[in-house]
Every structure is written in C-alpha cells, then in structure tokens.
Design a protein around this motif. Structure first.
Motif, PDB file in Angstrom:
ATOM      1  N   ARG A 140       7.665 -10.295   8.467  1.00 36.62           N
ATOM      2  CA  ARG A 140       6.488 -11.159   8.399  1.00 36.62           C
ATOM      3  C   ARG A 140       5.913 -11.169   6.983  1.00 36.62           C
ATOM      4  NH1 ARG A 140       1.379 -10.910  12.500  1.00 36.62           N
ATOM      5  NH2 ARG A 140       1.146  -8.842  11.589  1.00 36.62           N
ATOM      6  N   ASP A 141       5.851  -9.986   6.376  1.00 28.90           N
ATOM      7  CA  ASP A 141       5.338  -9.902   5.009  1.00 28.90           C
ATOM      8  C   ASP A 141       6.210 -10.694   4.036  1.00 28.90           C
ATOM      9  OD1 ASP A 141       3.342  -8.367   5.990  1.00 28.90           O
ATOM     10  OD2 ASP A 141       3.777  -6.569   4.802  1.00 28.90           O
ATOM     11  N   LYS A 144       3.278 -22.218  -1.900  1.00 28.25           N
ATOM     12  CA  LYS A 144       1.943 -22.819  -1.883  1.00 28.25           C
ATOM     13  C   LYS A 144       1.325 -22.779  -3.285  1.00 28.25           C
ATOM     14  CE  LYS A 144      -2.087 -22.906   1.074  1.00 28.25           C
ATOM     15  NZ  LYS A 144      -2.578 -22.510   2.384  1.00 28.25           N
ATOM     16  N   LYS A 145       1.489 -21.635  -3.941  1.00 25.64           N
ATOM     17  CA  LYS A 145       0.940 -21.474  -5.287  1.00 25.64           C
ATOM     18  C   LYS A 145       1.577 -22.488  -6.238  1.00 25.64           C
ATOM     19  CE  LYS A 145       0.531 -17.909  -8.927  1.00 25.64           C
ATOM     20  NZ  LYS A 145      -0.600 -18.535  -9.622  1.00 25.64           N
ATOM     21  N   HIS A 177       5.652 -14.357   4.612  1.00 22.50           N
ATOM     22  CA  HIS A 177       4.330 -14.682   4.083  1.00 22.50           C
ATOM     23  C   HIS A 177       4.403 -14.847   2.568  1.00 22.50           C
ATOM     24  CE1 HIS A 177      -0.050 -14.475   3.599  1.00 22.50           C
ATOM     25  NE2 HIS A 177       0.176 -13.657   2.596  1.00 22.50           N
ATOM     26  N   LYS A 178       5.072 -13.902   1.940  1.00 24.08           N
ATOM     27  CA  LYS A 178       5.144 -13.927   0.479  1.00 24.08           C
ATOM     28  C   LYS A 178       5.864 -15.197  -0.003  1.00 24.08           C
ATOM     29  CE  LYS A 178       6.019 -11.300  -3.638  1.00 24.08           C
ATOM     30  NZ  LYS A 178       5.972  -9.985  -4.258  1.00 24.08           N
ATOM     31  N   TRP A 224      -2.758 -16.938  -2.095  1.00 31.67           N
ATOM     32  CA  TRP A 224      -1.547 -17.437  -2.747  1.00 31.67           C
ATOM     33  C   TRP A 224      -1.453 -16.986  -4.198  1.00 31.67           C
ATOM     34  CZ3 TRP A 224      -4.956 -20.823  -0.331  1.00 31.67           C
ATOM     35  CH2 TRP A 224      -5.825 -21.509  -1.165  1.00 31.67           C
ATOM     36  N   MET A 279       3.572 -18.166   0.386  1.00 30.65           N
ATOM     37  CA  MET A 279       2.476 -18.165  -0.582  1.00 30.65           C
ATOM     38  C   MET A 279       2.975 -18.527  -1.984  1.00 30.65           C
ATOM     39  SD  MET A 279      -0.398 -17.706   0.946  1.00 30.65           S
ATOM     40  CE  MET A 279      -0.051 -18.223   2.629  1.00 30.65           C
ATOM     41  N   VAL A 280       4.207 -18.105  -2.314  1.00 33.02           N
ATOM     42  CA  VAL A 280       4.789 -18.473  -3.608  1.00 33.02           C
ATOM     43  C   VAL A 280       4.941 -19.993  -3.681  1.00 33.02           C
ATOM     44  CG1 VAL A 280       6.891 -18.378  -5.032  1.00 33.02           C
ATOM     45  CG2 VAL A 280       5.948 -16.268  -4.052  1.00 33.02           C
ATOM     46  N   GLN A 293      -0.172 -12.799  -3.117  1.00 32.67           N
ATOM     47  CA  GLN A 293       1.163 -12.712  -2.526  1.00 32.67           C
ATOM     48  C   GLN A 293       1.495 -11.313  -2.019  1.00 32.67           C
ATOM     49  OE1 GLN A 293       3.655 -14.437  -5.541  1.00 32.67           O
ATOM     50  NE2 GLN A 293       2.509 -16.333  -5.574  1.00 32.67           N
ATOM     51  N   MET A 352       0.844  -1.206   0.000  1.00 37.05           N
ATOM     52  CA  MET A 352       0.000   0.000   0.000  1.00 37.05           C
ATOM     53  C   MET A 352       0.880   1.258   0.000  1.00 37.05           C
ATOM     54  SD  MET A 352      -2.729  -1.302   2.762  1.00 37.05           S
ATOM     55  CE  MET A 352      -3.721   0.170   3.023  1.00 37.05           C
ATOM     56  N   VAL A 371       2.786 -25.469  -5.499  1.00 35.73           N
ATOM     57  CA  VAL A 371       2.263 -26.811  -5.205  1.00 35.73           C
ATOM     58  C   VAL A 371       0.854 -26.958  -5.757  1.00 35.73           C
ATOM     59  CG1 VAL A 371       1.508 -28.341  -3.341  1.00 35.73           C
ATOM     60  CG2 VAL A 371       3.717 -27.162  -3.169  1.00 35.73           C
ATOM     61  N   ILE A 372       0.017 -25.960  -5.517  1.00 34.43           N
ATOM     62  CA  ILE A 372      -1.372 -26.043  -5.964  1.00 34.43           C
ATOM     63  C   ILE A 372      -1.460 -26.019  -7.478  1.00 34.43           C
ATOM     64  CG2 ILE A 372      -3.569 -24.770  -6.003  1.00 34.43           C
ATOM     65  CD1 ILE A 372      -3.042 -24.235  -2.999  1.00 34.43           C
ATOM     66  N   ASP A 373      -0.709 -25.135  -8.120  1.00 37.95           N
ATOM     67  CA  ASP A 373      -0.731 -25.070  -9.583  1.00 37.95           C
ATOM     68  C   ASP A 373      -0.280 -26.393 -10.200  1.00 37.95           C
ATOM     69  OD1 ASP A 373      -1.652 -22.520  -9.435  1.00 37.95           O
ATOM     70  OD2 ASP A 373       0.221 -21.541 -10.019  1.00 37.95           O
TER      71      ASP A 373
END
Lengths: 210, 210
Positions: A14-15, A25-26, A18-19, B107, A22-23, B110, A1, A28-30
C-alpha cells in the motif's frame, strides 16, 4: 519511521502504491503550476444557493491581511445588526476599510427606490476602492444581489472593475451572479447546498450564520 | 423618496410588483426562522472541487471572533510556507489557537507512514479543542483530505465530534468529505468549480490562493 519493524506485506504494498501515485500527482500539479505564469489581479466570484459565499470572501480578506496587503470591504446588503466579521474587521481600520450599505435586507425594507439610491451610494464607495492601487484586495459582499435586483447596472460595474489597478484582486459574493459578470471573472465557484441545519429545525447560530 | 416627482407608470408598476414580491418573501423567510428554534453547536462541512472551502472556514473563524468567541484551528495539510490566514490569525493567540500539522503536502512528502503519524498527532490537538467548552468554534481545515487518504479513522473522528461540548461549532473543509461525515454534519456545501484563473494561465496569487 525507524521503529516500524516488520510491516506486513500488505502495508508495504500500500505504501509503495501510495508513493507511486503521489509521485505522478506531484508531476501533474508541478507541470500545471509551471505553465501558469501570468501575474495580475484576479476577479473571484462565489455564487450559488449554498452556505459559505460571504465567509469565503472574508477568508480571502484575512489571507490578504496576513500577507500585509491593505483591503477594502463593501457590503451591499445587510441586516439590522452588525455581523461578526464586521465587528472583528473594524478593529483594524488601517488595514481594512469597511463600508456597509444602509440598513436592512431588501425584503425588510420593501422600498425599491430607497434601495436603488443606497446601492448607488455604496457603489460610489466601491469605485473609490477600485481606483486605489494601495488596496490589494476588495471584497464586494452580496454585490450579486444588488445586480440581480437591477439596483446597479452590470455593464457599469464591469467597466469599473476592468479599470481597476492591474494587481488588485476583487472578490464578489452573492447568489445569482449575472452571466456577464461570470464572463468577466477569472475564478467562479458555485456553492451548492447539500444540506442545511435550518432544514433540521436548528436556529441561525451566532458565529456561524451571522 | 421625497424628490421623485412623476415617476413613469412603468416605474411605479415595477416598484409595486417589487414590494408585493418582497412582502411574500419576508413572510416565507420569517416563518422559516420562527420554526427553527433548536439552539446548539453545528457541524458545517465545505467540500467539492471548487475554490473557497478553506477560505469559507476562515471566514467563519473571523465571524466567531467578532462575536467574542474563542476559536481553534487545526490545519491537516499544508505547504512549506505559512498561509496568509495563519500569519494573520497568529497575531491573536489568546483568541485563536492555531495548530498546523507537520510540513508538506502529501504529494510533496511521498511517505505514507510519516503522514499517518503526523495526522494522528494533529488529531490529538484537535481532540483537545473538541473537549474544551471555552472554544466556541473549531476549524478542522483539510480534515477531509486526511480522511480520504485513510490517515485517520472516520468513525473515531465522528465519535470525538459527537462528544464535543453541546454549544461548540465545528467547521470541516477539504474535497472528498466521506459519506459518514456528511451524514453526521448539519450543514454541507459542495463548492462546485465554474471556472478557475489557473486554467487561463494565471499564476497562484498571494492573498487569493495562498
């Protein structure tokens, strides 16, 4: 922001963590989604003793309706009064064919031979839907109960399910799904009760339990 | 049935045993229902890793709509495309207020600070529904995810839930429901995966998974 000046180091760390998470996780899911390529109708079962089995089935009906699919519902067990989902879905007879087996829960009727005849008649209606490629999703609500009580023959039910149009989805609800049906299904969820309002003296509520 | 002459002794025995079992079952269930007399809005949580959490919430929305109740839905996490349930329920803006938090699963985006801001804005919409006694049932879809990721403060959420109109029902979905929220809820179900089509190489299906 743009307006978050001077975030603390802790927040920035933390951000960043987190990032990174999430990268991963994305990825694995993809990868999982890319690997799953088979398109066909699925059999989904919701079973177990917890709340939400039938609701979940009706949620899938709504999802299918939102995609412009025609749907069918057969309820194998019901009480004396129409449920909220029946009252709502009967507003759309062109989009959702709704059939309810004759009146009464089995512990209300206490007449086995009558229940067997009613279940057989309801299965004939279900079989009609399972032969109709124009119906994209069929909900067989509380079918597991009718099977558990041996009102219907599980092998005949599985044979009729297997003979359905290849792209048609079927959702089957009710506690006590028979093992042969679980084996024949693609997705099975056990709804496990953690706690229930009923145990705390709260009456069955309109819009929640019926 | 009038035309069932000479049933075998085995059949007659089975019918008699069935009837006795159903009479006992009816007594137990009737006693439990008679004991549960408290009428008030309930908090229902569907959590766990299995399929059917959101569907179950949408099924309860449909049930409530069938009883002529007004409903509200806030989705805290979503993908790029509208879901079937969103497309369907947006046909009834007078009966169902539908709000979706800004685009993208976490995810996919990000960007934690953006997600936090979006979750806070979505909670403001939810809080508006939780103050409106004309809304009989509120579905907070995937709220558990926003809490699990600490996008929202669970104590604030619980305080707002407790301050809602006494007859209003709330359904909260998503894996990883925080213990404090489970404690505050009336009915909690864990959706436990038994098997999933995804594991068998079957693609996410329109009308079933989205």
């Amino acid at each position: 922001m743009t307006d978050s000046n001077n975030p603390s180091t802790e927040d920035a760390d933390r951000d960043a963590r987190h990032k990174a998470r999430m990268v991963r996780k994305k990825e694995v899911i993809d990868a999982g989604i890319a690997a799953a390529q088979d398109e066909r109708g699925v059999i989904v079962i919701t079973t177990g003793n917890g709340k939400g089995k039938s609701s979940s089935g009706f949620g899938m009906v709504v999802r299918a309706l939102g995609h412009g699919m025609r749907t069918g519902v057969v309820q194998f067990i019901k009480g004396a009064l129409p449920t909220g989902e029946e009252m709502f879905l009967r507003r759309f007879p062109e989009e959702c064919a709704f059939h309810v087996m004759g009146e009464g829960y089995t512990w209300e009727t206490q007449d086995r031979s009558r229940d067997v005849a009613k279940a057989a008649a309801a299965w004939e209606v279900a079989r009609g839907m399972l032969r109709d490629p124009a119906i994209g999703l069929v909900l067989l609500d509380e079918l597991n109960i009718a099977l558990k009580l041996h009102y219907l023959d599980v092998e005949q039910v599985i044979a009729d399910l297997r003979a359905r149009p290849p792209m048609q989805h079927v959702v089957i609800t009710g506690r006590g799904a028979p093992p042969a049906l679980v084996e024949a299904a693609d997705t099975v969820t056990d709804m496990t009760p953690v706690k229930h309002a009923y145990q705390q003296g709260i009456k069955a509520q309109r819009g929640v339990e019926m």
